[in-house]
Design a protein around this motif. Structure first.
Motif, PDB file in Angstrom:
ATOM      1  N   GLN A  42     -92.456  -0.006  61.505  1.00 57.44           N
ATOM      2  CA  GLN A  42     -91.056   0.214  61.142  1.00 57.44           C
ATOM      3  C   GLN A  42     -90.172   0.318  62.383  1.00 57.44           C
ATOM      4  O   GLN A  42     -89.049  -0.174  62.388  1.00 57.44           O
ATOM      5  CB  GLN A  42     -90.940   1.477  60.280  1.00 57.44           C
ATOM      6  CG  GLN A  42     -91.533   1.253  58.906  1.00 57.44           C
ATOM      7  CD  GLN A  42     -91.413   2.471  58.002  1.00 57.44           C
ATOM      8  OE1 GLN A  42     -91.334   3.586  58.485  1.00 57.44           O
ATOM      9  NE2 GLN A  42     -91.420   2.244  56.705  1.00 57.44           N
ATOM     10  N   ALA A  43     -90.703   0.914  63.437  1.00 61.28           N
ATOM     11  CA  ALA A  43     -89.928   1.029  64.671  1.00 61.28           C
ATOM     12  C   ALA A  43     -89.631  -0.350  65.245  1.00 61.28           C
ATOM     13  O   ALA A  43     -88.673  -0.531  65.999  1.00 61.28           O
ATOM     14  CB  ALA A  43     -90.682   1.884  65.688  1.00 61.28           C
ATOM     15  N   HIS A  44     -90.467  -1.335  64.898  1.00 66.13           N
ATOM     16  CA  HIS A  44     -90.245  -2.706  65.367  1.00 66.13           C
ATOM     17  C   HIS A  44     -89.677  -3.588  64.264  1.00 66.13           C
ATOM     18  O   HIS A  44     -89.833  -4.806  64.284  1.00 66.13           O
ATOM     19  CB  HIS A  44     -91.549  -3.276  65.931  1.00 66.13           C
ATOM     20  CG  HIS A  44     -91.905  -2.633  67.240  1.00 66.13           C
ATOM     21  ND1 HIS A  44     -92.542  -1.410  67.306  1.00 66.13           N
ATOM     22  CD2 HIS A  44     -91.674  -3.007  68.513  1.00 66.13           C
ATOM     23  CE1 HIS A  44     -92.697  -1.079  68.577  1.00 66.13           C
ATOM     24  NE2 HIS A  44     -92.180  -2.024  69.329  1.00 66.13           N
ATOM     25  N   LEU A  45     -89.059  -2.937  63.274  1.00 66.09           N
ATOM     26  CA  LEU A  45     -88.315  -3.622  62.215  1.00 66.09           C
ATOM     27  C   LEU A  45     -89.152  -4.549  61.348  1.00 66.09           C
ATOM     28  O   LEU A  45     -88.637  -5.535  60.805  1.00 66.09           O
ATOM     29  CB  LEU A  45     -87.119  -4.393  62.818  1.00 66.09           C
ATOM     30  CG  LEU A  45     -86.203  -3.565  63.699  1.00 66.09           C
ATOM     31  CD1 LEU A  45     -85.077  -4.415  64.273  1.00 66.09           C
ATOM     32  CD2 LEU A  45     -85.617  -2.374  62.938  1.00 66.09           C
ATOM     33  N   MET A  46     -90.437  -4.241  61.204  1.00 66.75           N
ATOM     34  CA  MET A  46     -91.249  -5.003  60.267  1.00 66.75           C
ATOM     35  C   MET A  46     -90.867  -4.544  58.848  1.00 66.75           C
ATOM     36  O   MET A  46     -90.630  -3.354  58.633  1.00 66.75           O
ATOM     37  CB  MET A  46     -92.740  -4.747  60.501  1.00 66.75           C
ATOM     38  CG  MET A  46     -93.251  -5.277  61.830  1.00 66.75           C
ATOM     39  SD  MET A  46     -93.091  -7.072  61.961  1.00 66.75           S
ATOM     40  CE  MET A  46     -91.729  -7.169  63.086  1.00 66.75           C
ATOM     41  N   PRO A  47     -90.826  -5.494  57.900  1.00 61.98           N
ATOM     42  CA  PRO A  47     -90.316  -5.143  56.568  1.00 61.98           C
ATOM     43  C   PRO A  47     -91.355  -4.432  55.689  1.00 61.98           C
ATOM     44  O   PRO A  47     -91.707  -4.893  54.607  1.00 61.98           O
ATOM     45  CB  PRO A  47     -89.950  -6.516  55.980  1.00 61.98           C
ATOM     46  CG  PRO A  47     -90.901  -7.449  56.635  1.00 61.98           C
ATOM     47  CD  PRO A  47     -91.136  -6.903  58.024  1.00 61.98           C
ATOM     48  N   LEU A  48     -91.839  -3.293  56.137  1.00 61.21           N
ATOM     49  CA  LEU A  48     -92.764  -2.506  55.315  1.00 61.21           C
ATOM     50  C   LEU A  48     -91.990  -1.287  54.818  1.00 61.21           C
ATOM     51  O   LEU A  48     -91.449  -0.537  55.630  1.00 61.21           O
ATOM     52  CB  LEU A  48     -93.962  -2.043  56.143  1.00 61.21           C
ATOM     53  CG  LEU A  48     -94.866  -3.138  56.704  1.00 61.21           C
ATOM     54  CD1 LEU A  48     -95.992  -2.511  57.520  1.00 61.21           C
ATOM     55  CD2 LEU A  48     -95.436  -4.008  55.591  1.00 61.21           C
ATOM     56  N   GLU A  49     -91.936  -1.124  53.521  1.00 59.24           N
ATOM     57  CA  GLU A  49     -91.100  -0.043  53.001  1.00 59.24           C
ATOM     58  C   GLU A  49     -91.710   1.334  53.224  1.00 59.24           C
ATOM     59  O   GLU A  49     -91.021   2.270  53.597  1.00 59.24           O
ATOM     60  CB  GLU A  49     -90.830  -0.253  51.520  1.00 59.24           C
ATOM     61  CG  GLU A  49     -89.701  -1.252  51.310  1.00 59.24           C
ATOM     62  CD  GLU A  49     -89.498  -1.540  49.838  1.00 59.24           C
ATOM     63  OE1 GLU A  49     -89.614  -0.612  49.032  1.00 59.24           O
ATOM     64  OE2 GLU A  49     -89.259  -2.714  49.529  1.00 59.24           O
ATOM     65  N   GLY A  50     -92.995   1.457  52.950  1.00 61.46           N
ATOM     66  CA  GLY A  50     -93.606   2.776  53.108  1.00 61.46           C
ATOM     67  C   GLY A  50     -92.906   3.827  52.272  1.00 61.46           C
ATOM     68  O   GLY A  50     -92.636   4.932  52.718  1.00 61.46           O
TER      69      GLY A  50
END
Ligand code: FES
Length: 111
Positions: free
Chosen positions: A29-37
């Protein structure tokens, strides 16, 4: 240590710097990958699903039964799928490569 995210299109890559103790989902997420979590690591959503590179899969500690159950529900799950919220990075995992799954609605489309 370094982690590589392969984008859902199978082409783009993001190289991330991470530290032992970091949770893979947070790094993504810190690298803007589209994982919602969505459930923030409670193993209740499977939106943090990633597909681990086959060569790296055996380096990870095995998934718990709860994680396996959630993975059964994840869209596009494969044999090397994991929940990124359950993966805590260690030095041993340096160079880990994981694939961001294509969104489920794209699964039937041309690749
Ligand atoms: S963030 Fe919900 S299962 Fe991982």
């Amino acid at each position: 240590m370094r982690v590589t995210f392969v984008h859902a299109d199978g082409k783009g890559r993001t190289e991330a710097q991470a530290n032992p103790g970091d949770v893979l989902l947070d790094v993504a997420q810190a690298h803007l990958m589209p994982l919602e979590g969505t459930c923030e690591g409670q193993m209740a959503c499977s939106t943090c699903h990633v597909i681990v590179a086959r060569d790296d899969f055996d380096r990870l500690p095995p998934a718990s039964e709860e994680e396996e159950d959630m993975l059964d529900l994840a869209a596009g799950a494969r044999r090397t799928s994991r929940l990124s919220c359950q993966i805590v990075l260690t030095e041993d995992l340096d160079g880990l490569t994981v694939h961001i799954p294509a969104e489920s609605r794209n699964m039937q489309g041309p690749r």
